[in-house]
Scaffold this active site. Sequence first.
Site, PDB file in Angstrom:
ATOM      1  N   HIS A   1       0.850  -1.189   0.000  1.00  0.00           N
ATOM      2  CA  HIS A   1       0.000   0.000   0.000  1.00  0.00           C
ATOM      3  C   HIS A   1       0.888   1.243   0.000  1.00  0.00           C
ATOM      4  O   HIS A   1       2.106   1.155   0.184  1.00  0.00           O
ATOM      5  CB  HIS A   1      -0.934   0.003   1.226  1.00  0.00           C
ATOM      6  CG  HIS A   1      -0.230  -0.037   2.537  1.00  0.00           C
ATOM      7  ND1 HIS A   1      -0.247  -1.126   3.382  1.00  0.00           N
ATOM      8  CD2 HIS A   1       0.546   0.884   3.148  1.00  0.00           C
ATOM      9  CE1 HIS A   1       0.480  -0.863   4.446  1.00  0.00           C
ATOM     10  NE2 HIS A   1       0.979   0.354   4.334  1.00  0.00           N
TER      11      HIS A   1
HETATM   12  C1  T46 Z   1       2.580   0.702   6.988  1.00  0.00           C
HETATM   13  C2  T46 Z   1       3.410  -0.496   7.227  1.00  0.00           C
HETATM   14  C3  T46 Z   1       4.866  -0.183   7.357  1.00  0.00           C
HETATM   15  C4  T46 Z   1      -4.578  -0.620  13.374  1.00  0.00           C
HETATM   16  O1  T46 Z   1      -5.701  -0.873  13.856  1.00  0.00           O
HETATM   17  N1  T46 Z   1      -3.838   0.400  13.915  1.00  0.00           N
HETATM   18  C5  T46 Z   1      -2.614   0.728  13.424  1.00  0.00           C
HETATM   19  O2  T46 Z   1      -1.976   1.680  13.932  1.00  0.00           O
HETATM   20  C6  T46 Z   1      -2.106  -0.016  12.316  1.00  0.00           C
HETATM   21  C7  T46 Z   1      -0.740   0.320  11.747  1.00  0.00           C
HETATM   22  C8  T46 Z   1      -2.862  -1.028  11.793  1.00  0.00           C
HETATM   23  N2  T46 Z   1      -4.081  -1.319  12.320  1.00  0.00           N
HETATM   24  C9  T46 Z   1      -4.859  -2.453  11.773  1.00  0.00           C
HETATM   25  C10 T46 Z   1      -5.276  -2.300  10.327  1.00  0.00           C
HETATM   26  C11 T46 Z   1      -5.375  -3.725   9.850  1.00  0.00           C
HETATM   27  O3  T46 Z   1      -6.641  -4.257  10.186  1.00  0.00           O
HETATM   28  O4  T46 Z   1      -4.027  -3.612  11.810  1.00  0.00           O
HETATM   29  C12 T46 Z   1      -4.329  -4.452  10.697  1.00  0.00           C
HETATM   30  C13 T46 Z   1      -3.059  -4.776   9.924  1.00  0.00           C
HETATM   31  O5  T46 Z   1      -2.627  -3.590   9.248  1.00  0.00           O
HETATM   32  P1  T46 Z   1      -1.941  -3.642   7.823  1.00  0.00           P
HETATM   33  O6  T46 Z   1      -2.451  -4.759   7.039  1.00  0.00           O
HETATM   34  O7  T46 Z   1      -2.034  -2.262   7.218  1.00  0.00           O
HETATM   35  O8  T46 Z   1      -0.414  -3.949   8.241  1.00  0.00           O
HETATM   36  P2  T46 Z   1       0.881  -3.833   7.343  1.00  0.00           P
HETATM   37  O9  T46 Z   1       1.979  -4.503   8.086  1.00  0.00           O
HETATM   38  O10 T46 Z   1       0.621  -4.262   5.946  1.00  0.00           O
HETATM   39  O11 T46 Z   1       1.189  -2.241   7.274  1.00  0.00           O
HETATM   40  C14 T46 Z   1       1.602  -1.573   8.435  1.00  0.00           C
HETATM   41  C15 T46 Z   1       0.859  -0.242   8.558  1.00  0.00           C
HETATM   42  O12 T46 Z   1      -0.565  -0.489   8.568  1.00  0.00           O
HETATM   43  C16 T46 Z   1       1.155   0.684   7.394  1.00  0.00           C
HETATM   44  O13 T46 Z   1       0.693   1.991   7.685  1.00  0.00           O
HETATM   45  O14 T46 Z   1       2.996   1.642   6.325  1.00  0.00           O
HETATM   46  O15 T46 Z   1       3.000  -1.292   8.357  1.00  0.00           O
END
Ligand code: T46
Length: 136
Positions: free
Chosen positions: A50
């Site tokens: 993303h």
């Molecule tokens: C990024 C990379 C480096 C939350 O509820 N609160 C939070 O602060 C974050 C970061 C995520 N979430 C929830 C959203 C999703 O339901 O946690 C779940 C997993 O998030 P995501 O699939 O976006 O995780 P990554 O590892 O793909 O991405 C994360 C960050 O979301 C993103 O901003 O830049 O790490």
Amino acid sequence: MYNCALLKFKDIASHDGHLSSIEEKIDVPFKIKRVYYITGVGQEAERGFHAHKKLQQVLICLNGSIKIRIKNPIEEETVQLNNPATGLYIGPLVWHEMFDFTKESVLLVVASEHYAEEDYLRDYNHYLNESKPFFG
Ligand code: T46
């Protein structure tokens, strides 16, 4: 690369270990509103895929090693993070993918904004359309 930079933090080393600190607007170029961390990632797992519309972040690998592919419509680079005194700054409109997490790796992220799902561009074609005005 556009909106990305490697940051070096101070590394206070002694025979008892290392200490690094991160101060907002000094060591990172924004006020810190959120800190999160990612642990327990399997070696085959890939995360990210993303970009953000506004969010600025700095990614720091506290333990082990992690690779981050950063790209925009015209450039692509892979950065390996394996030093707790080094951070990868990622600003808006940078597509990023995290992979090759080693066992026990710990990724710490400091972020400029509270969590907001509406700030994410999770579809690559949508990202390309949104970023077109910036990259021509
Ligand atoms: C990024 C990379 C480096 C939350 O509820 N609160 C939070 O602060 C974050 C970061 C995520 N979430 C929830 C959203 C999703 O339901 O946690 C779940 C997993 O998030 P995501 O699939 O976006 O995780 P990554 O590892 O793909 O991405 C994360 C960050 O979301 C993103 O901003 O830049 O790490």
